[in-house]
Design an enzyme around this catalytic site. Sequence first.
Site, PDB file in Angstrom:
ATOM      1  N   GLY A   1       0.853  -1.289  -0.005  1.00  0.00           N
ATOM      2  CA  GLY A   1      -0.154  -0.019  -0.286  1.00  0.00           C
ATOM      3  C   GLY A   1       0.709   1.076  -0.030  1.00  0.00           C
TER       4      GLY A   1
ATOM      5  N   GLU B   1     -12.611  -9.439   1.745  1.00  0.00           N
ATOM      6  CA  GLU B   1     -13.579  -9.651   0.924  1.00  0.00           C
ATOM      7  C   GLU B   1     -14.660 -10.666   1.324  1.00  0.00           C
ATOM      8  OE1 GLU B   1     -13.393  -7.572  -1.866  1.00  0.00           O
ATOM      9  OE2 GLU B   1     -11.505  -6.913  -1.658  1.00  0.00           O
TER      10      GLU B   1
ATOM     11  N   ASP C   1      -2.201 -13.661  -2.114  1.00  0.00           N
ATOM     12  CA  ASP C   1      -2.045 -12.015  -2.313  1.00  0.00           C
ATOM     13  C   ASP C   1      -0.368 -11.883  -1.824  1.00  0.00           C
ATOM     14  OD1 ASP C   1      -2.795  -9.182  -2.250  1.00  0.00           O
ATOM     15  OD2 ASP C   1      -1.995  -9.375  -0.503  1.00  0.00           O
TER      16      ASP C   1
ATOM     17  N   LYS D   1       3.177 -10.478  -3.745  1.00  0.00           N
ATOM     18  CA  LYS D   1       4.171  -9.490  -3.260  1.00  0.00           C
ATOM     19  C   LYS D   1       5.362  -9.805  -2.927  1.00  0.00           C
ATOM     20  CE  LYS D   1       0.034  -7.424  -1.610  1.00  0.00           C
ATOM     21  NZ  LYS D   1      -0.783  -6.967  -0.016  1.00  0.00           N
TER      22      LYS D   1
END
Length: 430
Positions: A136, A192, A203, A207
């Site tokens: 982020g 989610e 995820d 990364k």
Amino acid sequence: MMRTRPLKVALLGCGVVGSEVARIMTTHADDLAARIGAPVELAGVAVRRPDKVREGIPAELITTDATALVKRGDIDVVVEVIGGIEPARSLITTAFEHGASVVSANKALLAQDGAGLHAIAEEQNKDLYYEAAVAGAIPLIRPLRESLAGDKVNRVLGIVNGTTNFILDKMDTTGAGYQEALDEATALGYAEADPTADVEGFDAAAKAAILAGIAFHTRVRLDDVYREGMTEVTAADFASAKGMGCTIKLLAICERAADGESVTARVHPAMIPLTHPLASVRGAYNAVFVESDAAGQLMFYGPGAGGSPTASAVLGDLVAVCRNRLSGATGPGDSAYTQLPVSPMGEVVTRYHISLDVADKPGVLAQVATVFAEHGVSIDTVRQQGKDGEASLVVVTHHASDASLNGTVEALRNLDTVRGVASIMRVEGE
């Protein structure tokens, strides 16, 4: 002197992140222009649902034809925040071929085909920036690519998924079970409706692939990353961790081998000591711990997801790419000169915490210890509790390879006195 002709930006996607990017571009237009040296103009926004009301975005900028938008030829920068593999890959490729540089937040695509995208960008002499793809708002990719470019990075250890950290933190601090903590994360908007990508580690693995490639200057794809989710972590695991002065985190771990001849990349739950900086990372926050030869130990911390934090990273890249555009230069591209192999998980060496259900009778501990010795796994500590003929035996090992530990566990399952293997967890961050 500021250039008066604006740099034109095409935005692909206008969801949580895209809409925030558009908002900041509009409300901070004067500041962005001053920092870049020229105005930036939102020239078009590609969406799937054109009838949806998008506050602050003129209707004439909305289009469903993303391909036509990136083919216009007058677009300076394409910002891609739609995610997924296709059509994102085709749109980014088309953008390069029609003269635009690209800012992306697409971790899945970059983990799968970052090398291919970098090759096209270099061929077209264009920029590909993607700070928002990992952690982020936390500045991480640029420090690895630029600030530490003269150093040798040996290890990257981090919490790179806010949803899983929120769930594990809730289990740790309140004693909640996995499902209860997941339900709360969903209610608060951290998880989610289908949390699989987060809780199963997909995820974080994407990364980890990106971070390992940048940190070690080598090719690391998503398929190279060992992945283990955290859905099997229980309250009993946290109780055991607390007994060792530890907590549990889902970690992305990228390491250079001691001999420097290979690298590893993995994602899995692990116990870490409460004294380690990552142990204090709470809620949906992210943190990444970097270890290098010259700089030593560095930690990057902050919000790892959400519209505003991710948009902040996107806008930072946009400013950098626009500055390069004005100067006629490009920033750092792909660096994979080492071409180091990625070792399989079986060769990874770490400590382990193994919880066994055993018969409560004399000689059991000796049998278990013999199995560990026969497989070359050294025991650090043992704790046994039992009553009414049943017992729990917790073994913490010294460093051992994943392959040797797996062989040990299979042999333990064949002992008549071992009723079952309750849990196995790695211990990291010493």
